[in-house]
Design an enzyme around this catalytic site. Structure first.
Site, PDB file in Angstrom:
ATOM      1  N   TYR A  11       0.316  -1.150  -0.305  1.00 59.14           N
ATOM      2  CA  TYR A  11       0.220  -0.099  -0.126  1.00 59.14           C
ATOM      3  C   TYR A  11       0.904   1.236  -0.312  1.00 59.14           C
ATOM      4  CZ  TYR A  11      -4.125  -3.057   0.839  1.00 59.14           C
ATOM      5  OH  TYR A  11      -4.773  -4.265   1.434  1.00 59.14           O
ATOM      6  N   THR A  28      -1.154  -2.145  -4.622  1.00 61.25           N
ATOM      7  CA  THR A  28      -2.696  -2.082  -4.376  1.00 61.25           C
ATOM      8  C   THR A  28      -2.944  -0.405  -4.208  1.00 61.25           C
ATOM      9  OG1 THR A  28      -3.167  -4.183  -2.739  1.00 61.25           O
ATOM     10  CG2 THR A  28      -4.352  -2.266  -2.792  1.00 61.25           C
ATOM     11  N   ASP A  50      -6.494   0.954  -5.362  1.00 62.10           N
ATOM     12  CA  ASP A  50      -7.866   0.981  -4.765  1.00 62.10           C
ATOM     13  C   ASP A  50      -8.656   1.824  -3.480  1.00 62.10           C
ATOM     14  OD1 ASP A  50      -7.448  -1.491  -4.014  1.00 62.10           O
ATOM     15  OD2 ASP A  50      -9.248  -1.993  -5.277  1.00 62.10           O
ATOM     16  N   ARG A  65     -16.546  -0.365   5.862  1.00 56.54           N
ATOM     17  CA  ARG A  65     -17.214  -1.691   6.286  1.00 56.54           C
ATOM     18  C   ARG A  65     -18.204  -1.867   6.869  1.00 56.54           C
ATOM     19  NH1 ARG A  65     -11.471  -4.350   3.734  1.00 56.54           N
ATOM     20  NH2 ARG A  65     -10.763  -3.402   2.547  1.00 56.54           N
ATOM     21  N   SER A  84      -9.510  -5.469 -10.571  1.00 55.48           N
ATOM     22  CA  SER A  84     -10.152  -5.749  -9.536  1.00 55.48           C
ATOM     23  C   SER A  84     -10.963  -4.364  -8.389  1.00 55.48           C
ATOM     24  CB  SER A  84      -9.349  -6.796  -8.275  1.00 55.48           C
ATOM     25  OG  SER A  84      -9.773  -6.416  -6.703  1.00 55.48           O
ATOM     26  N   HIS A  97     -11.301  -4.545  -5.353  1.00 53.37           N
ATOM     27  CA  HIS A  97     -10.930  -5.470  -4.114  1.00 53.37           C
ATOM     28  C   HIS A  97     -11.706  -6.053  -3.095  1.00 53.37           C
ATOM     29  CE1 HIS A  97      -7.579  -4.038  -1.282  1.00 53.37           C
ATOM     30  NE2 HIS A  97      -8.741  -4.631  -0.502  1.00 53.37           N
ATOM     31  N   GLY A 145     -11.591 -11.554  -7.983  1.00 50.47           N
ATOM     32  CA  GLY A 145     -12.845 -10.492  -6.898  1.00 50.47           C
ATOM     33  C   GLY A 145     -14.169 -12.523  -7.936  1.00 50.47           C
ATOM     34  N   ARG A 157     -14.031 -19.212  -7.367  1.00 53.38           N
ATOM     35  CA  ARG A 157     -14.644 -20.185  -6.337  1.00 53.38           C
ATOM     36  C   ARG A 157     -14.259 -21.984  -6.842  1.00 53.38           C
ATOM     37  NH1 ARG A 157     -14.254 -15.641  -4.168  1.00 53.38           N
ATOM     38  NH2 ARG A 157     -15.916 -14.961  -2.611  1.00 53.38           N
TER      39      ARG A 157
END
Length: 370
Positions: A125, A151, A153, A160, A250, A252, A284, A287
């Site tokens: 960062y 990173t 963004d 959150r 991404s 994030h 993102g 799976r």
């Protein structure tokens, strides 16, 4: 076993606050949900009568061989999820033959991680403390890291709400091992309706990061440089023009701008904008192996996976992560064979179609393989 099984196992062992820290997104979590929905809405059109008796998942990622076009995304404070934290996850990546992106806010020191994983990339960062930032770059080179991942963004951490409602704080034994001992003190001060981690990052991260700083960073190291958090094709093209080696499409993981475009939906335009001048990764919502194949079909070089790794780590440490990665590779091999692809390079020849659009010349993306 599926990644959903690992998720259920993790949910059964983690405290609620830690589970919310892992699973949560920003705001109403619309982008978090949309990341997964984008994969579910995209379908592949398989080809037949191709010899897939020896299907191969091997790939080249940032100029280095990998067992599959997958890496582990950077994630902070992994000892929250298992005592062996980043060390276990990195050893699992080494066993699986894939890159491991060490989070700057890791709970094991960078040198401890590179000692167990030869494919370690260091995430950065942009810090207010430039001395510490420069020191981390020097340490990455000395420790044998094979890339830097900036990173871009997080000019500030988004709201959150799960963490704020939980008044989430770091336990006393969880530290950012790459920082001075006192650096994460504010991340332990609990306050109602506030995430202490958000307070800490606002103190540490510098929101003045610009393209001039990216150019400066490019001049500070000969390591491959990756920008993570790119969604606009013009930003991707500008990064390529500055000599950036790869971009990660991404949002994030849905944890920054709520309402940002799903990463998968931004992928094809980014790939078109860079015209092969830089590698393009995606994270993102990944799976399973079919998700990897969909990203490759849209032009990605590789994907990074995050939450499934932490599910495996939470459930069973290194063995849990190894199982998640082994499953991902098996699923990818299966998806390649069933779609008519002998290896991952064939994926860019596949046609993809949105699930709510009829298959027609206007609704498909065709590649050159067939």
């Amino acid at each position: 076993m599926t990644s959903a099984d690992a998720r259920r196992a993790a949910a059964s062992v983690l405290p609620q606050g830690v589970w919310d820290f892992l699973e949560g997104g920003s705001g109403s979590e619309a982008t978090l949900a949309a990341n997964r929905a984008a994969f579910d809405d995209l379908f592949l059109v398989p080809r037949v009568l191709a010899d897939v008796s020896g299907t191969r998942t091997a790939a080249t990622v940032l100029g280095a061989p990998a067992a599959m076009p997958v890496g582990i995304a950077p994630m902070a404070y992994q000892r929250l999820f298992h005592p062996d934290g980043e060390s276990a996850a990195a050893q699992a990546a080494e066993t699986a033959g894939v890159p491991y992106v060490a989070g700057m806010l890791s709970t094991y020191a960078l040198e401890e991680i590179t000692a167990v994983c030869s494919r370690t990339w260091l995430q950065l960062y942009w810090l207010r403390d430039r001395v510490l930032l420069t020191d981390l770059i020097d340490r990455a080179e000395a420790a044998g890291c094979t890339a830097l991942v900036l990173t871009v963004d997080v000019p500030r951490m988004a709201r959150r709400l799960r963490d704020m409602r939980n008044a989430f704080t770091l336990p006393p034994d969880i530290v950012a091992a790459n920082f001075p001992a006192t650096a994460t003190r504010s991340a332990r001060r609990g306050e109602a309706n506030t995430s202490a981690v958000m307070v800490h990052t606002s103190e540490a991260f510098d929101p003045t990061l610009t393209w001039n700083d990216v150019a400066w960073l490019r001049g500070q190291t000969e390591l491959p440089l990756v920008l993570k958090g790119v969604l606009h094709p013009e930003d991707a093209a500008r990064a390529a023009g500055l000599g950036v080696d790869a971009v990660v499409v991404s949002n994030h993981g849905g944890r920054q701008l709520d309402g940002a475009v799903p990463a998968l939906n931004a992928l094809a335009a980014v790939c078109a904008a860079v015209e092969g001048s830089t590698e393009v990764f995606l994270d993102g919502g990944v799976r399973g192996g079919t998700d990897v194949l969909k990203a490759l079909a849209l032009g990605a070089t590789a994907v990074l996976t995050g939450r499934p790794v932490l599910w495996g780590l939470s459930a069973d440490g290194q063995r849990g992560v190894e199982r998640v990665l082994s499953l991902l590779r098996a699923e990818l091999e299966d998806a390649l064979a069933l779609s008519g692809c002998a290896d991952v390079s064939w994926a860019k020849g596949l046609t993809v179609v949105s699930g709510n659009v009829p298959l027609s010349s206007a609704s498909v993306r065709r590649g050159p393989r067939w």
